[in-house]
Write a protein that holds these residues in place. Structure first.
Motif, PDB file in Angstrom:
ATOM      1  N   LEU A   1      30.551 -18.488 -56.667  1.00 60.82           N
ATOM      2  CA  LEU A   1      30.777 -17.196 -57.321  1.00 60.82           C
ATOM      3  C   LEU A   1      29.477 -16.407 -57.425  1.00 60.82           C
ATOM      4  CD1 LEU A   1      33.214 -18.151 -60.242  1.00 60.82           C
ATOM      5  CD2 LEU A   1      33.788 -17.035 -58.068  1.00 60.82           C
TER       6      LEU A   1
ATOM      7  N   GLU B   1      28.635 -14.846 -54.128  1.00 61.09           N
ATOM      8  CA  GLU B   1      29.535 -13.733 -53.817  1.00 61.09           C
ATOM      9  C   GLU B   1      29.345 -12.552 -54.781  1.00 61.09           C
ATOM     10  OE1 GLU B   1      33.329 -15.659 -54.027  1.00 61.09           O
ATOM     11  OE2 GLU B   1      32.958 -16.854 -52.234  1.00 61.09           O
TER      12      GLU B   1
ATOM     13  N   ARG C   1      30.115 -12.467 -57.967  1.00 54.94           N
ATOM     14  CA  ARG C   1      31.280 -12.330 -58.849  1.00 54.94           C
ATOM     15  C   ARG C   1      31.123 -13.001 -60.206  1.00 54.94           C
ATOM     16  NH1 ARG C   1      36.548 -14.011 -56.544  1.00 54.94           N
ATOM     17  NH2 ARG C   1      35.509 -15.823 -55.696  1.00 54.94           N
ATOM     18  N   LEU C   2      30.072 -13.801 -60.401  1.00 50.44           N
ATOM     19  CA  LEU C   2      29.886 -14.495 -61.669  1.00 50.44           C
ATOM     20  C   LEU C   2      29.123 -13.600 -62.647  1.00 50.44           C
ATOM     21  CD1 LEU C   2      30.336 -17.147 -63.232  1.00 50.44           C
ATOM     22  CD2 LEU C   2      28.054 -17.820 -62.508  1.00 50.44           C
TER      23      LEU C   2
ATOM     24  N   ALA D   1      34.128 -14.175 -64.785  1.00 51.85           N
ATOM     25  CA  ALA D   1      33.908 -13.861 -63.377  1.00 51.85           C
ATOM     26  C   ALA D   1      34.941 -12.852 -62.892  1.00 51.85           C
ATOM     27  CB  ALA D   1      33.988 -15.137 -62.534  1.00 51.85           C
TER      28      ALA D   1
ATOM     29  N   PHE E   1      37.722 -11.631 -60.260  1.00 56.35           N
ATOM     30  CA  PHE E   1      38.728 -12.105 -59.314  1.00 56.35           C
ATOM     31  C   PHE E   1      39.664 -10.952 -58.997  1.00 56.35           C
ATOM     32  CE2 PHE E   1      37.374 -15.905 -61.586  1.00 56.35           C
ATOM     33  CZ  PHE E   1      37.180 -16.818 -60.562  1.00 56.35           C
TER      34      PHE E   1
ATOM     35  N   TRP F   1      41.416 -20.679 -59.022  1.00 56.05           N
ATOM     36  CA  TRP F   1      40.008 -21.082 -59.011  1.00 56.05           C
ATOM     37  C   TRP F   1      39.746 -22.080 -60.132  1.00 56.05           C
ATOM     38  CZ3 TRP F   1      35.829 -21.345 -62.126  1.00 56.05           C
ATOM     39  CH2 TRP F   1      34.587 -21.564 -61.504  1.00 56.05           C
TER      40      TRP F   1
END
Length: 99
Positions: A31, A34, A36-37, A63, A65, A74
């Motif tokens: 994550l 990417e 996204r975290l 995160a 999504f 996930w």
């Protein structure tokens, strides 16, 4: 959209948590890579960054999504969940208001 994933540790999960931590962190790193975290970390049972043998209540992850279903999938594949560290996992939409 953001989602919060709250995992509650089972009683006496500390040793299993420690044994599974590297796999859990590697899973979270995907994550991070990417972008996204937002945040992730443990929830100690005592007022200390390192609670020692007091252990943890669980973990919190926020995160990004594409959907609730994706966030839930996930969370189900998290090594802590698979290993049985968590007694339950809640996945809910989260709206960051501040800062």
């Amino acid at each position: 959209l953001l989602y919060m994933i709250v995992g509650d540790d089972k009683a006496d999960a500390l040793q299993l948590r420690r044994a599974t931590r590297a796999a859990h962190v590697a899973y979270l790193k995907q994550l991070v890579d990417e972008g996204r975290l937002i945040l992730a970390g443990p929830r100690p049972c005592v007022d200390a960054a390192d609670p020692g043998e007091a252990g943890y209540h669980g973990s919190l992850i926020v995160a990004e999504f594409d959907s609730l279903a994706e966030a839930q999938a996930w969370a189900e594949s998290d090594p802590y969940r698979i290993a049985g560290v968590f007694s339950q996992v809640r996945v809910q939409p989260f709206v960051k208001a501040l800062p």
